[in-house]
Design a protein around this motif. Structure first.
Motif, PDB file in Angstrom:
ATOM      1  N   VAL A  93       0.833  -1.206   0.000  1.00  0.00           N
ATOM      2  CA  VAL A  93       0.000   0.000   0.000  1.00  0.00           C
ATOM      3  C   VAL A  93       0.864   1.251   0.000  1.00  0.00           C
ATOM      4  N   SER A  94       1.953   1.221   0.765  1.00  0.00           N
ATOM      5  CA  SER A  94       2.858   2.359   0.814  1.00  0.00           C
ATOM      6  C   SER A  94       3.536   2.586  -0.532  1.00  0.00           C
ATOM      7  N   GLU A  95       4.015   1.508  -1.150  1.00  0.00           N
ATOM      8  CA  GLU A  95       4.712   1.631  -2.434  1.00  0.00           C
ATOM      9  C   GLU A  95       3.759   2.033  -3.554  1.00  0.00           C
ATOM     10  N   ALA A  96       2.544   1.473  -3.536  1.00  0.00           N
ATOM     11  CA  ALA A  96       1.597   1.728  -4.627  1.00  0.00           C
ATOM     12  C   ALA A  96       0.765   2.972  -4.410  1.00  0.00           C
ATOM     13  N   ASN A  97       0.786   3.501  -3.171  1.00  0.00           N
ATOM     14  CA  ASN A  97      -0.073   4.639  -2.829  1.00  0.00           C
ATOM     15  C   ASN A  97      -1.515   4.316  -3.203  1.00  0.00           C
ATOM     16  N   ALA A  98      -1.970   3.147  -2.722  1.00  0.00           N
ATOM     17  CA  ALA A  98      -3.304   2.644  -3.023  1.00  0.00           C
ATOM     18  C   ALA A  98      -4.042   2.330  -1.730  1.00  0.00           C
ATOM     19  N   LEU A  99      -5.350   2.339  -1.805  1.00  0.00           N
ATOM     20  CA  LEU A  99      -6.206   1.942  -0.693  1.00  0.00           C
ATOM     21  C   LEU A  99      -6.519   0.467  -0.872  1.00  0.00           C
ATOM     22  N   ALA A 100      -6.266  -0.355   0.134  1.00  0.00           N
ATOM     23  CA  ALA A 100      -6.448  -1.794  -0.003  1.00  0.00           C
ATOM     24  C   ALA A 100      -7.540  -2.303   0.927  1.00  0.00           C
ATOM     25  N   VAL A 101      -8.286  -3.295   0.414  1.00  0.00           N
ATOM     26  CA  VAL A 101      -9.269  -4.030   1.207  1.00  0.00           C
ATOM     27  C   VAL A 101      -8.847  -5.496   1.163  1.00  0.00           C
ATOM     28  N   SER A 102      -8.322  -6.008   2.276  1.00  0.00           N
ATOM     29  CA  SER A 102      -7.854  -7.390   2.363  1.00  0.00           C
ATOM     30  C   SER A 102      -8.976  -8.236   2.953  1.00  0.00           C
ATOM     31  N   VAL A 103      -9.514  -9.156   2.160  1.00  0.00           N
ATOM     32  CA  VAL A 103     -10.742  -9.862   2.512  1.00  0.00           C
ATOM     33  C   VAL A 103     -10.447 -11.077   3.401  1.00  0.00           C
ATOM     34  N   GLU A 104     -11.145 -11.140   4.514  1.00  0.00           N
ATOM     35  CA  GLU A 104     -11.073 -12.293   5.427  1.00  0.00           C
ATOM     36  C   GLU A 104     -12.207 -13.248   5.064  1.00  0.00           C
ATOM     37  N   TYR A 105     -11.966 -14.040   4.008  1.00  0.00           N
ATOM     38  CA  TYR A 105     -12.981 -14.961   3.523  1.00  0.00           C
ATOM     39  C   TYR A 105     -13.006 -16.239   4.373  1.00  0.00           C
ATOM     40  N   ARG A 106     -14.098 -16.977   4.275  1.00  0.00           N
ATOM     41  CA  ARG A 106     -14.246 -18.212   5.043  1.00  0.00           C
ATOM     42  C   ARG A 106     -13.294 -19.287   4.536  1.00  0.00           C
ATOM     43  N   LEU A 107     -12.770 -20.080   5.468  1.00  0.00           N
ATOM     44  CA  LEU A 107     -11.795 -21.110   5.143  1.00  0.00           C
ATOM     45  C   LEU A 107     -12.427 -22.504   5.134  1.00  0.00           C
ATOM     46  N   ALA A 108     -11.882 -23.355   4.266  1.00  0.00           N
ATOM     47  CA  ALA A 108     -12.171 -24.780   4.297  1.00  0.00           C
ATOM     48  C   ALA A 108     -11.266 -25.426   5.365  1.00  0.00           C
ATOM     49  N   PRO A 109     -11.591 -26.603   5.884  1.00  0.00           N
ATOM     50  CA  PRO A 109     -12.741 -27.438   5.513  1.00  0.00           C
ATOM     51  C   PRO A 109     -14.035 -27.086   6.234  1.00  0.00           C
ATOM     52  N   GLU A 110     -13.988 -26.176   7.229  1.00  0.00           N
ATOM     53  CA  GLU A 110     -15.222 -25.814   7.912  1.00  0.00           C
ATOM     54  C   GLU A 110     -16.250 -25.246   6.934  1.00  0.00           C
ATOM     55  N   CYS A 111     -15.763 -24.442   5.991  1.00  0.00           N
ATOM     56  CA  CYS A 111     -16.616 -23.848   4.949  1.00  0.00           C
ATOM     57  C   CYS A 111     -15.975 -24.156   3.602  1.00  0.00           C
ATOM     58  N   PRO A 112     -16.268 -25.314   3.025  1.00  0.00           N
ATOM     59  CA  PRO A 112     -15.595 -25.709   1.786  1.00  0.00           C
ATOM     60  C   PRO A 112     -15.950 -24.802   0.620  1.00  0.00           C
ATOM     61  N   LEU A 113     -15.087 -24.822  -0.398  1.00  0.00           N
ATOM     62  CA  LEU A 113     -15.383 -24.099  -1.625  1.00  0.00           C
ATOM     63  C   LEU A 113     -16.717 -24.579  -2.190  1.00  0.00           C
ATOM     64  N   PRO A 114     -17.485 -23.675  -2.774  1.00  0.00           N
ATOM     65  CA  PRO A 114     -17.107 -22.348  -3.272  1.00  0.00           C
ATOM     66  C   PRO A 114     -17.313 -21.184  -2.288  1.00  0.00           C
ATOM     67  N   ALA A 115     -17.330 -21.431  -0.978  1.00  0.00           N
ATOM     68  CA  ALA A 115     -17.599 -20.365  -0.006  1.00  0.00           C
ATOM     69  C   ALA A 115     -16.639 -19.190  -0.167  1.00  0.00           C
ATOM     70  N   ALA A 116     -15.333 -19.473  -0.302  1.00  0.00           N
ATOM     71  CA  ALA A 116     -14.354 -18.393  -0.426  1.00  0.00           C
ATOM     72  C   ALA A 116     -14.604 -17.551  -1.676  1.00  0.00           C
ATOM     73  N   TYR A 117     -14.942 -18.207  -2.784  1.00  0.00           N
ATOM     74  CA  TYR A 117     -15.235 -17.476  -4.014  1.00  0.00           C
ATOM     75  C   TYR A 117     -16.450 -16.559  -3.817  1.00  0.00           C
ATOM     76  N   GLU A 118     -17.477 -17.083  -3.170  1.00  0.00           N
ATOM     77  CA  GLU A 118     -18.688 -16.291  -2.959  1.00  0.00           C
ATOM     78  C   GLU A 118     -18.410 -15.104  -2.040  1.00  0.00           C
ATOM     79  N   ASP A 119     -17.613 -15.325  -0.981  1.00  0.00           N
ATOM     80  CA  ASP A 119     -17.278 -14.227  -0.071  1.00  0.00           C
ATOM     81  C   ASP A 119     -16.528 -13.122  -0.789  1.00  0.00           C
ATOM     82  N   CYS A 120     -15.566 -13.504  -1.612  1.00  0.00           N
ATOM     83  CA  CYS A 120     -14.734 -12.496  -2.291  1.00  0.00           C
ATOM     84  C   CYS A 120     -15.528 -11.742  -3.349  1.00  0.00           C
ATOM     85  N   TRP A 121     -16.427 -12.418  -4.024  1.00  0.00           N
ATOM     86  CA  TRP A 121     -17.300 -11.721  -4.969  1.00  0.00           C
ATOM     87  C   TRP A 121     -18.237 -10.768  -4.225  1.00  0.00           C
ATOM     88  N   ALA A 122     -18.782 -11.221  -3.106  1.00  0.00           N
ATOM     89  CA  ALA A 122     -19.666 -10.355  -2.315  1.00  0.00           C
ATOM     90  C   ALA A 122     -18.915  -9.140  -1.781  1.00  0.00           C
TER      91      ALA A 122
END
Length: 319
Positions: free
Chosen positions: A100-129
């Protein structure tokens, strides 16, 4: 977290173990660290927000000298094989501070759900949302709870997505979805970076493929994907996969390393993309003498710092 159960259902040591009672014991992953009002080495500010009941995010804002300044927006997806690591871990926190410092950009780092508790496609859906939530900030009458940093400092004409390993896999799949499905406010993804992408192909290193860690991880995080290892989520070059020409961004930066076991597949991905009829621009970089996601683990090295500078240049060079 250790389990009292001694019955192991799946042993992916040194990554994790899954017990018969459903509990997961993770051996891989860096400690969590809190956000910082101002990082002492980069002057980047960070804070954590809850986006929905399923996922949250850590926001990063570079040092603001001019209150009217608008920054490129980077939506970032962390690595960890879809089953370990976090947007809140020390490895990703220090990496995003520097980027962020080098790029001078605003970042949103997504804490998506992890497998195996929440198997795919959960992570894909979280990141799209998450991307839809960010895009909704341009819609005046949306019901979204607006985030001040995005409203005041986000440039929605310069939205990027980026990730490492499994996070890079998510970048590809999000960009493919963006090619056929609109984002709120008709926001467009300008570019994306895929660092050491987690793609697989049963025809590469086909001998004893079921014994490889990559295969076993994929089976754990997505127990019954249509097509198995030919599922387009993990094998975008499979015969039945959608054409890469529909990739929903105009610029792509792809990097791998000489010792990365996924290097060959990454090269084929870029080659296929350039031959697909996609109208965008792609750059492929290979780091000599390094291994998979080396820059995440050894951010202090000169090659890691050089790669971060190249990523920052990619984000800022949008002409």
């Amino acid at each position: 977290m250790a389990s009292d159960s001694k019955e192991v259902a799946t042993d992916l040591s040194p990554l994790l173990k899954v017990y018969e009672d459903g509990r997961v014991e993770r051996f891989f992953g860096s400690p969590y660290v809190p956000p910082s009002p101002e990082d002492p080495s980069t002057s980047v500010s960070s804070k954590d927000i809850t986006i929905s009941a399923d996922f949250s995010a850590r926001l990063y804002l570079p040092n603001v000298q001019d209150s009217s300044k608008k920054f490129p927006i980077l939506v970032y997806f962390h690595c960890g094989g879809f089953c370990t690591e976090s947007a809140f871990s020390i490895l990703h926190h220090r990496y995003l501070n520097l980027l962020v410092s080098e790029a001078n950009a605003l970042a949103v780092s997504v804490e998506y759900r992890l497998a195996p508790e929440c198997p795919l496609p959960a992570a894909y859906e979280d990141c799209w949302a998450a991307l839809q939530w960010i895009s909704s900030h341009v819609v005046v009458n949306s019901n979204t709870d607006k985030e001040h940093w995005l409203l005041s400092h986000g440039n929605f004409d310069e939205v990027y997505i980026g990730g490492d390993s499994s996070g890079a896999n998510i970048v590809h799949n999000i960009a493919m979805r963006a090619g056929v499905e609109s984002l709120d406010g008709d926001v467009k993804i300008l570019g994306g970076f895929l660092s050491h992408p987690f793609f697989w192909d049963p025809e590469i290193n086909a001998e004893n493929v079921e014994e490889t860690m990559l295969y076993r991880v994929w089976r754990l995080v997505y127990p019954a994907p249509p097509g198995g290892l030919d599922n387009p989520m993990i094998n975008p070059l499979a015969d039945d996969s959608p054409s890469l020409s529909q990739l929903g961004c105009s610029r792509l930066f792809v990097c791998t390393s000489e010792k990365d076991e996924l290097r060959e597949r990454t090269g084929l991905y870029v080659q296929t993309l350039t031959e697909s009829g996609w109208k965008g621009e792609v750059e492929l970089v290979e780091i000599e003498g390094e291994d998979h996601c080396f820059h995440i683990f050894h951010l202090e090295s000169e090659k890691a710092k050089s790669l971060v500078k190249r990523l920052a240049f990619f984000i800022n060079n949008n002409n």
